[in-house]
Enzyme design. Structure first.
Site, PDB file in Angstrom:
ATOM      1  N   GLU A 254      92.287 -28.563  34.113  1.00  6.85           N
ATOM      2  CA  GLU A 254      91.102 -29.764  34.241  1.00  6.85           C
ATOM      3  C   GLU A 254      90.294 -29.474  34.120  1.00  6.85           C
ATOM      4  OE1 GLU A 254      87.507 -30.159  35.413  1.00  6.85           O
ATOM      5  OE2 GLU A 254      87.297 -28.834  36.894  1.00  6.85           O
ATOM      6  N   CYS A 288      81.546 -29.051  36.972  1.00  7.94           N
ATOM      7  CA  CYS A 288      82.569 -29.980  36.693  1.00  7.94           C
ATOM      8  C   CYS A 288      82.319 -31.022  37.528  1.00  7.94           C
ATOM      9  CB  CYS A 288      83.693 -29.258  36.595  1.00  7.94           C
ATOM     10  SG  CYS A 288      84.475 -29.135  38.106  1.00  7.94           S
TER      11      CYS A 288
END
Length: 480
Positions: A254, A288
């Site tokens: 990720e 994020c």
């Protein structure tokens, strides 16, 4: 000042024992700038020993009944819950996350561990209809899930407890052993969690913890043939280095996002503005899935901008240990300086600074920009700081195309009163999750989570991660 006793630098967990190393590094409170503890710096030799230990630990985990795995995880969850205030204080001390947010993270981590416990007894296969094709009539059987082996888990600083639980919980539920490399800036809560897991009955060699600088031993860990899978959350540059070193092994990555929000003309302006403020500036924007680019329909642009600016200016900025604080410091001075430099660059290219932009040490005031060039770094890269940019649009397709320009996409959002518009927008946005009338930073720990842009691989979310960390085995009986 928060202090987490790790035994004077004895922070390496190998073979069930806490060890020191030749070198230590300080863990610094981003708010005060003072050291709060020291941890050992692992090297390639520690990696060799940790992998050897984890291979033995993997056999112990494989032999554990699923009910025992679940019991260990439930016990650890209860222990974290019982020590929630100390965990929250440690999160605030080593990351600068406001204490209210840190407490929410601890509650989420407890939920993640409980979800993992439940998944341990649900990770089951299915029967297979071998007679569905000629020649298989005399055959019957099924498939099961087995652990992949040793997993290297490399975690970031911004959610130092819950993101560790998102890797350890599913890995243990599936019967794997783990070598954990916590963030350099925030290793202390990982050490606290590891102690509770061992006390809960986790086999001693099933978990190793290697603290220190990734540059010193990251390649040795990523490239080791005994590591079956790497689960990494962090930046693209480090992700690329891990991929180069890893060779042929399973990867879950990720690598960040650049969250776009579309606000339609029929949206609830106050609700949308409040959600965007929360999504953009929680955790000082070090998120994020935080809100970064906000595309607002021209007919409500002025009203939305005014509401957003007022809400941002009302945020309380400062001491993260104060429960009234909304926005605390960034994790380090270098990151704070970068945010100001990117903001100055955008303004020098024609952007308008609506509010914020100032820095005092690690503290950056929440910043709003408009008229930002599409290729300015605050628009086309992941900011990972307290900056959001406003853009006008007149046609929905124009906003969707602009939202899709970023390389990295995890979540996107749309605010509208129209179900038809919501469905159309959600279908066209290139993101792994689309939040309707909500901030991009909403995440349920049970849902699939990951990236949709370049370089992102695999999914987290407990059920989905447990399957990523497993492999199927077919068992077929020839009855004739």
């Amino acid at each position: 000042m928060m202090h987490v006793a790790v035994g004077g630098g004895r922070s390496l967990l190998i073979g069930g024992r806490w060890e020191a190393a030749d070198e230590t590094m300080a863990v610094v409170d981003p708010w005060t700038g003072r050291p709060i503890d020291a941890v050992a710096c692992a090297d390639a030799g520690h990696v060799e020993r940790a992998v050897a230990s984890a291979l033995r630990g993997g056999e112990a985990m494989r032999a554990l009944p699923t009910g025992e795995r679940a019991h260990i995880l439930h016990t650890a969850a209860t222990a974290v819950e019982g020590d929630a205030e100390r965990f929250a204080a440690a999160i605030t001390a080593e990351t600068g996350k406001p204490i209210r947010s840190a407490r929410r993270e601890v509650a989420r981590a407890v939920n993640t561990l409980r979800l993992s416990a439940e998944e341990a007894v649900r990770l089951a296969g299915e029967t297979i209809a071998f007679d569905s094709f000629p020649g298989g009539e005399a055959r019957s059987g099924h498939y099961i899930y087995e652990p992949v082996g040793v997993i290297a888990a490399i975690t970031p600083f911004n959610d130092p407890l819950n993101l560790v639980c998102h890797k350890l919980g599913p890995a243990f539920a599936a019967g794997n052993a783990v070598i954990l490399k916590p963030a350099e800036q925030a290793p202390l809560v990982s050490i606290m969690l590891a102690r509770l897991l061992l006390a809960a009955g986790l086999p001693e060699e099933a978990l190793s913890v290697l603290t220190g600088r990734g540059a010193d031993f990251g390649d040795a860990l990523s490239s080791h043939a005994g590591v079956a899978m790497i689960s990494f959350t962090g930046g693209a540059r480090v992700g690329e280095a891990i991929c180069r070193a890893a060779g042929i092994k399973r990867l879950a990555m990720e690598l960040g996002g650049n969250g776009p929000v579309i606000v339609m003309e029929d949206a609830d302006v106050e609700r949308a503005a409040a959600a965007c403020v929360s999504g953009a500036f929680g955790a000082a924007g070090q998120n994020c899935i935080g809100v970064q680019r906000i595309y607002v329909h021209d007919t409500i642009y002025d009203a939305f901008r005014d509401a957003l600016v007022a809400a941002v200016r009302a945020l309380r900025v400062g001491d993260p240990t104060d429960p009234a604080t909304d926005v605390g410091p960034m994790v380090g001075v270098a990151e704070a300086e970068r945010i100001v430099a990117w903001t100055v660059e955008a303004v020098s290219r024609g952007a308008t600074l609506l509010t914020g932009g100032e820095r005092a040490g690690t503290l950056v005031r929440p910043t709003l920009l408009e008229n930002v060039p599409a290729d300015a770094r605050v628009a086309c890269h992941e900011v990972f700081g307290p900056v959001a940019s406003l853009f006008r649009f007149t046609e929905l397709d124009e906003a969707i195309d602009a939202a899709n320009r970023a390389d990295y996409a995890i979540h996107a959002a749309v605010f509208t009163a129209s179900l038809r518009t919501a469905r159309r927008t959600a279908g066209r946005l290139r993101a792994a999750g689309v939040m309707v009338n909500d901030s991009t930073d909403y995440r349920l720990d049970a849902m699939p989570f990951g990236g949709a842009g370049r370089g992102n691989m695999g999914r987290e979310g407990v059920r989905f991660a447990a399957r990523e960390m497993s492999q199927t085995k077919v068992i077929c009986f020839h009855d004739a």
